[in-house]
Design an enzyme around this catalytic site. Structure first.
Site, PDB file in Angstrom:
ATOM      1  N   SER A  95       0.802  -1.238  -0.034  1.00  0.00           N
ATOM      2  CA  SER A  95      -0.003   0.004   0.122  1.00  0.00           C
ATOM      3  C   SER A  95       0.707   1.260   0.150  1.00  0.00           C
ATOM      4  CB  SER A  95      -0.871   0.062   1.118  1.00  0.00           C
ATOM      5  OG  SER A  95      -0.088   0.157   2.155  1.00  0.00           O
ATOM      6  N   LYS A  96       0.199   2.382   0.136  1.00  0.00           N
ATOM      7  CA  LYS A  96       0.968   3.582   0.066  1.00  0.00           C
ATOM      8  C   LYS A  96       2.053   3.590   1.099  1.00  0.00           C
ATOM      9  CE  LYS A  96      -2.320   6.242  -2.182  1.00  0.00           C
ATOM     10  NZ  LYS A  96      -3.731   6.312  -2.030  1.00  0.00           N
ATOM     11  N   ARG A  97       1.911   2.937   2.264  1.00  0.00           N
ATOM     12  CA  ARG A  97       2.617   3.243   3.547  1.00  0.00           C
ATOM     13  C   ARG A  97       4.128   2.557   2.908  1.00  0.00           C
ATOM     14  NH1 ARG A  97       2.286  -0.509   6.760  1.00  0.00           N
ATOM     15  NH2 ARG A  97       0.767  -1.936   5.720  1.00  0.00           N
TER      16      ARG A  97
END
Ligand code: GLU
Length: 469
Positions: free
Chosen positions: A249-251
């Site tokens: 994910s963006k993380r």
């Protein structure tokens, strides 16, 4: 699974334009693209933009840009679902006429109550079939002024199965599938239905997509069958996990493929790396696009989730940088130098690439390294000068300047020869001359090979800077 006959293969990539082209999407596109190319088939791009609230033209552009950057051009499309509404309505009308779909006038509240009732009875929450026509059944009176949804008349008996190209045989009991809504009260078609009509009309033979769609597949197969359409082969790709084992994910940093362009990755390296996320050809880690296409076989797609590994991506990128010609690298790197405030014209950039490329993992690192030659010259800071430039160093530098003037040619080899001769004459070690040269000529204590750096800077520039110091 049937082995496709060459040239009959048609695959598609069907992104929803609600964000960037992210890594998972790019990998799905790559496999669909490679499969089509391998079979000399057709790769279709379809933009699934019916979620008007979340779809944006910017996201469409980002998808097109990402695919162009990665060099995955569709043979057909982009087709936009929003431009196909008349066709969906036509198919819905046909299904209503044929009896494979029906109007349902239950209100959302009524449907919720049906679900609640099923839940309370320990069953799967579902629509109870109030408006489903059956032989001999009298339907309730149509409520005044209520607009119906259209539901698909899902077969209630039997099993829907397919031999997934990646996961193997999968089956669902039909009685577990609800009568799916295919059109809303305002007549707009729903997601699964559009996919079905498109896969049918676009004559898709092989669907490769994320395994978040496994639950949609039996519904889509049943609708295709009701339409008398050929059911494509399906392959559901396991997800990509981040380095920490969580869903990517963006993380985990950059997620849009275009960010990898910004960060200095080569499209070929990206393709090579993405291909290895869930596909393999023996132990091969480095292969060209053409080799991948030649080797691509869904049998070598892995069932287990792939893991994103930024270090490995850097390793692959470093390899592609080394393989790339100095001229091509110079072209990639020039705009990055401009971004850093440097002048790529200030130097013979291909020679700089040659000097730096063995150690660089990204194009941005190459640009940063090239700033040694492309940034305006900043004399060394006085502390650095004071620490390293004593009288002995000054004398060596003066002698170097004199001898440099007299060198018949100015190449890395001749400069290296001059430095080595001087070291031998004075009985001193390399740093005694190399460090003062670096500091006075480049303003830095560390640089790549000093003779290569001086050769690239050019004799005139070196003598000027020596004189100025
Ligand atoms: N539009 C869907 C998505 O972005 C893909 C649908 C499909 O491949 O069938 O996840």
């Amino acid at each position: 699974m049937t082995t496709p006959t060459t040239s009959s293969v048609r695959t598609r990539f069907a992104p929803s334009p609600t964000g960037y082209l992210h890594l998972g999407g790019a990998r799905t596109a790559l496999f669909a693209w490679a499969f089509a190319r391998h079979h000399q088939g057709v790769f279709v791009l379809r933009i699934e933009d019916t979620d008007v609230a979340r779809s944006t033209p910017q996201a469409v552009q980002a998808i097109l840009d990402g695919m162009a950057w990665l060099g995955m051009q569709p043979d057909e499309g982009p087709f936009y679902q929003m431009q196909r509404m008349d066709r969906y309505r036509e198919v819905i009308a046909r299904m209503l006429a044929e009896g494979s779909a029906y109007h349902c006038y239950s209100s959302p509240e009524e449907v919720e109550a049906m679900r609640e009732k099923a839940r309370a009875a320990g069953l799967k929450p579902r629509y109870d079939g109030t408006w489903r026509p059956e032989e001999g059944k009298t339907l309730p009176p149509i409520p005044q002024g209520r607009k119906p949804v259209v539901r698909f008349r899902t077969p209630q008996e039997g099993v829907t199965r397919w031999d997934d190209m990646i996961k193997g045989p999968i089956s669902f009991d039909n009685h577990e599938l609800d009568d799916l809504i295919i059109a809303r009260p305002d007549g707009t078609p729903t997601y699964n239905f559009c996919v079905v009509v498109d896969d049918w009309d676009m004559q898709i033979t092989h669907v490769l997509r994320g395994d978040d769609h496994v639950n949609n597949t039996p519904r889509q197969i049943n609708i295709l069958r009701a339409l008398g359409a050929t059911v494509p082969e399906y392959g559901h790709l396991p997800m990509i996990l981040g380095p920490d084992g969580e869903k990517l994910s963006k993380r985990h940093g950059a997620v849009s493929v275009m960010e990898y362009d910004t960060d200095g990755y080569l499209p070929d390296a990206m393709i090579n790396y993405l291909a290895r996320l869930g596909w393999s050809h023996g132990d091969d880690e480095i292969f060209s696009r053409e080799q991948m296409v030649e080797w691509f076989d869904t049998r070598n797609l892995t069932k287990s989730a792939a893991q994103w590994d930024p270090k490995k991506l850097n390793w692959v990128n470093a390899h592609y940088i080394k393989q790339c010609s100095n001229e091509a690298l110079a072209e990639y790197v020039a705009p990055r130098i401009v971004k850093l405030g440097g002048d790529p014209q200030a130097v013979a950039l291909p020679a700089v690439m040659d000097l730096l490329k063995d150690r660089a993992e990204t194009l941005n690192q190459l640009a940063e390294g090239a700033m040694l030659f492309c940034a305006p010259h900043a004399p060394a800071d006085p502390d650095l000068m004071a620490a390293h430039i004593d009288d002995a160093a000054r004398a060596l530098l003066a002698e170097f300047a004199d001898k440099a003037k007299a060198l018949p040619e100015w190449t890395p080899e001749s400069v290296d020869g001059l430095i080595k001769d001087m070291l031998a004459d004075h009985g001193v070690k390399m740093p005694k001359l190399a460090i003062p040269l670096r500091i006075v000529v480049t303003g830095r204590k560390q640089t790549p090979s000093i003779s290569a750096v001086l050769a690239i800077l050019g004799r005139e520039c070196v003598l000027e800077r020596l004189a100025a110091a």
